[in-house]
Design an enzyme around this catalytic site. Structure first.
Site, PDB file in Angstrom:
ATOM      1  N   ARG A  58       0.828  -1.222   0.000  1.00 45.47           N
ATOM      2  CA  ARG A  58       0.000   0.000   0.000  1.00 45.47           C
ATOM      3  C   ARG A  58       0.853   1.259   0.000  1.00 45.47           C
ATOM      4  O   ARG A  58       0.401   2.328  -0.410  1.00 45.47           O
ATOM      5  CB  ARG A  58      -0.989  -0.039   1.167  1.00 45.47           C
ATOM      6  CG  ARG A  58      -2.097  -1.061   0.949  1.00 45.47           C
ATOM      7  CD  ARG A  58      -2.966  -1.207   2.178  1.00 45.47           C
ATOM      8  NE  ARG A  58      -2.264  -1.679   3.346  1.00 45.47           N
ATOM      9  CZ  ARG A  58      -2.098  -2.976   3.662  1.00 45.47           C
ATOM     10  NH1 ARG A  58      -2.601  -3.903   2.901  1.00 45.47           N
ATOM     11  NH2 ARG A  58      -1.422  -3.319   4.740  1.00 45.47           N
ATOM     12  N   GLU A  95       7.346  -9.017  15.352  1.00 43.32           N
ATOM     13  CA  GLU A  95       6.900  -9.468  16.676  1.00 43.32           C
ATOM     14  C   GLU A  95       7.139 -10.977  16.796  1.00 43.32           C
ATOM     15  O   GLU A  95       7.645 -11.463  17.798  1.00 43.32           O
ATOM     16  CB  GLU A  95       5.428  -9.117  16.849  1.00 43.32           C
ATOM     17  CG  GLU A  95       5.018  -9.083  18.290  1.00 43.32           C
ATOM     18  CD  GLU A  95       3.592  -8.602  18.457  1.00 43.32           C
ATOM     19  OE1 GLU A  95       2.989  -8.188  17.459  1.00 43.32           O
ATOM     20  OE2 GLU A  95       3.110  -8.667  19.600  1.00 43.32           O
TER      21      GLU A  95
END
Ligand code: AMP
Length: 171
Positions: A58, A95
């Site tokens: 994006r 993460e």
């Protein structure tokens, strides 16, 4: 309607517990898209910038539009194996697990002044990695621009770069 009203929350995408900020309704509305790009580009009007770097995927849409708005070129930072010519790559921690970003080695002239664009700032790991990759190539990151910042994740607290972290909307 303000362009921010068109940012849509999709719960549990792409996995349970994630509230996904879907910007596709903003892109689909001509006025909202133009306004959003105007807000992202505004701080850089009149500033010496050589290129806009956008992060897949994006960040391509927004970055290319910001580049046109500022009258400069666009350079893509992509996921591994997508760029056809000689690349420089950077591994970075997520993460859970690791990921990699790549840029064409000849995409930016040495000492080029660039801004790095993405759609959403979550933990900040992706944007940080893109900034590092651009700098490893010898270019200078003078700023960043994201459309949406997830403020509760506090990426800003871990942002030590001198380039300003600019977000058009914060949640
Ligand atoms: P991060 O590296 O954690 O800052 O994640 C940023 C990248 O993941 C961006 O390229 C976003 O497109 C995507 N992303 C992460 N979290 C979200 C979210 N809640 N909604 C939409 N996109 C997200």
């Amino acid at each position: 309607m303000a362009w921010t009203d068109l940012i849509r929350d999709i719960p549990d995408f792409p996995k349970p517990g994630i509230l996904f900020k879907d910007i596709t309704p903003v892109l689909a509305d001509g006025d909202a898209f133009a306004e959003a790009i105007g807000v992202m580009a505004e701080p850089w009007r009149g500033v010496a910038i050589d290129a806009v770097v956008g992060v897949e995927a994006r960040g391509f849409i927004l970055g290319a539009a910001v580049a046109r708005e500022l009258g400069v070129g666009f350079v893509p930072v992509r996921k591994p194996g997508k760029l056809p010519a000689h690349t420089l790559s950077l591994d970075y921690g997520l993460e859970y697990g690791r990921d990699r970003l790549e840029i064409h080695v000849d995409a930016l002239p040495a000492a080029a002044r660039v801004i790095v664009v993405d759609d959403v700032l979550a933990t900040g790991g992706t944007l940080k990695a893109a900034v590092q990759l651009v700098e490893q190539q010898g270019a200078q990151v003078v700023g960043t621009a994201v459309l949406v910042e997830l403020g509760f994740l506090d990426a800003r607290a871990g942002w030590t770069h001198s380039a300003p972290l600019l977000a058009s909307a914060v949640y």
